[in-house]
Design an enzyme around this catalytic site. Structure first.
Site, short mmCIF file in Angstrom:
data_model
loop_
_atom_site.label_atom_id
_atom_site.label_comp_id
_atom_site.label_asym_id
_atom_site.label_seq_id
_atom_site.Cartn_x
_atom_site.Cartn_y
_atom_site.Cartn_z
N LYS A 164 53.07 48.70 68.56
CA LYS A 164 52.45 48.17 69.77
C LYS A 164 52.48 46.65 69.69
CE LYS A 164 48.29 48.04 72.54
NZ LYS A 164 47.01 48.67 72.85
N ARG B 50 44.35 45.60 81.93
CA ARG B 50 43.07 44.95 81.59
C ARG B 50 42.26 44.65 82.86
NH1 ARG B 50 45.61 40.97 76.89
NH2 ARG B 50 46.33 42.67 75.55
N LYS C 94 45.53 38.95 71.14
CA LYS C 94 45.50 40.09 70.21
C LYS C 94 46.57 39.97 69.14
CE LYS C 94 43.25 43.25 73.50
NZ LYS C 94 43.15 44.65 73.97
N GLU D 242 55.85 49.83 60.56
CA GLU D 242 54.64 50.43 61.16
C GLU D 242 54.82 51.93 61.41
OE1 GLU D 242 51.70 49.50 61.63
OE2 GLU D 242 51.58 47.33 61.85
N LYS E 179 55.42 50.53 72.43
CA LYS E 179 54.75 50.01 73.62
C LYS E 179 54.79 48.49 73.61
CE LYS E 179 50.17 49.74 75.57
NZ LYS E 179 48.78 49.98 75.35
N SER F 147 51.52 48.88 82.29
CA SER F 147 51.03 48.46 83.61
C SER F 147 51.85 47.31 84.22
CB SER F 147 49.56 48.07 83.50
OG SER F 147 49.38 47.02 82.57
N TYR G 175 52.70 55.33 84.79
CA TYR G 175 51.87 55.40 85.99
C TYR G 175 52.68 55.94 87.17
CZ TYR G 175 49.10 52.50 82.93
OH TYR G 175 48.41 52.05 81.84
C1 PBG Z 1 44.01 49.12 74.55
C2 PBG Z 1 45.17 49.51 75.37
C3 PBG Z 1 45.93 48.63 76.16
C4 PBG Z 1 46.85 49.42 76.83
C5 PBG Z 1 46.66 50.75 76.42
N1 PBG Z 1 45.62 50.78 75.51
C6 PBG Z 1 45.80 47.18 76.41
C7 PBG Z 1 45.74 46.25 75.30
O1 PBG Z 1 46.12 46.52 74.16
O2 PBG Z 1 45.25 45.15 75.56
C8 PBG Z 1 47.84 48.88 77.81
C9 PBG Z 1 48.45 49.82 78.74
C10 PBG Z 1 49.14 49.22 79.90
O3 PBG Z 1 49.29 47.99 80.03
O4 PBG Z 1 49.57 50.00 80.74
N2 PBG Z 1 43.91 49.45 73.27
#
Ligand code: PBG
Length: 342
Positions: A214, A224, A236, A252, A267, A293, A332
């Protein structure tokens, strides 16, 4: 010989003076039936996992401006949506909660409240649509007053203390009936700790869908917005991966497999197709990709302007993820695609 080239004129008559071609790949692209026959990858509704946003209340549904077409639902309305998508052939959903700020704290205490929104949602959905698979997110950010995936101390994200909370969260979700827990927090060692705790409590059949690779990505912005979960300070990058790294993704994934992951995930998806490809070469576990997203919002925005053909771009984009090696895609677009593929 006529001057006009009639469509039925054999190629030999129109290309007499041209060097013969021995390989003609276009032969296999001649008709749609033929193209379908030799197609290497196919997007199926069974490949799709539908992320859904749930909130407290009754009979309400709120739009998310940066994610047109995706709403937040109160549980009663969410149920209708879940029934509908299951009827369309979608076999799995991933749930994300909007938590009122009054319930947020630095330690994400609400994340392991057995009567919290997610456990209630899981129980209710399981009762109404028992066969749909429910995947619950394990991370603190929707519950964190700091908007981080872990506990914050002096501006730093604590690892092992956070893992202890994640374990409690995963156990509560398993107890509620989740089929898979999906740690998306990127703390070290969390997959192993969660697996051990699940097994110790007898949840041997609850799976782990690990957000293994990720990345610290700007593509999460709209998500968010949806959960009001943006970090209150900093970013992050001390826990999510650097966008420039590929070997680290493999590390990982290897760790998560050793710790007991059942499915590994990359991701975001679109900007990381090379990572999906490399991971697919190295594991026999199913590989998931999260079409996040921001990827969704970009297509929606361009389509709203009339600049791209939305349906075609969606199918092409998701097919690229399958071609790269994804077995499963969180998207989505799942419902729209299910309708298109019908
Ligand atoms: C949080 C999480 C995130 C997403 C899924 N789980 C956001 C982040 O890590 O800040 C993002 C999913 C998306 O953008 O569609 N742990």
């Amino acid at each position: 010989m006529t001057d006009v080239i009639n469509p039925s004129t054999p190629q030999s008559e129109v290309s007499q003076n041209i060097t013969p071609v021995t390989q003609r790949p276009r032969r296999l692209r001649r008709t749609e039936t033929l193209r379908r026959m030799v197609r290497e990858n196919t997007l199926r509704v069974e490949d799709l996992i539908y992320p859904l946003f749930v909130m407290e209340g009754e009979a309400q549904r709120e739009t998310i401006p940066s994610m047109p077409g995706c709403d937040r639902y109160t549980l009663d309305l969410l149920l209708q949506e879940v029934r509908e998508v299951y009827e369309l052939g979608i076999g799995a959903i991933a749930l994300f909660p909007l938590i009122p700020s009054a319930q947020k704290d630095n330690a994400g205490t609400e994340s392991y409240n057995p009567d919290g929104l997610i456990p209630r949602a899981v129980q209710t959905i399981k009762q109404a649509v028992p066969d749909i698979l429910i995947i619950t997110d394990v991370a603190l950010d929707p519950y964190s007053s700091e908007g981080h995936d872990g506990i914050v101390q002096d501006g730093k994200i604590l690892n092992d203390e956070t893992v202890a909370v994640l374990v409690k969260q995963a156990l509560v979700q398993a107890e509620a009936g989740a089929d898979f827990v999906a740690p998306s927090d990127m703390m070290d060692g969390r997959v192993g700790a969660i697996r051990q705790a699940l097994d110790a409590e007898g949840w041997i059949n609850v799976g782990i869908l690990a957000y293994s690779a990720k990345y610290a990505s700007a593509y999460y912005g709209p998500f968010r917005d949806a959960l009001d979960s943006a970090p209150k300070f900093g970013d992050k990058k001390t826990y999510q991966m650097d966008a420039a790294n590929a070997r680290e993704a493999i590390k990982e994934v290897e760790l998560d497999i050793a710790e007991g992951a059942d499915i590994v995930m990359v991701k975001p998806a679109l900007a990381y197709l090379d990572i999906i490809y490399q991971i697919k070469q190295r594991t026999n576990l199913p590989v998931a990709a999260y079409n996040v997203s921001g990827e969704y919002a970009m297509i929606k925005a361009a389509a709203e302007q009339g600049w791209i053909d939305e349906k075609k771009v969606i199918l092409e984009t998701l097919t690229s993820m399958k071609r790269a090696g994804a077995d499963l895609i969180l998207t989505y677009f799942a419902k729209e695609v299910a309708l298109m593929l019908r």
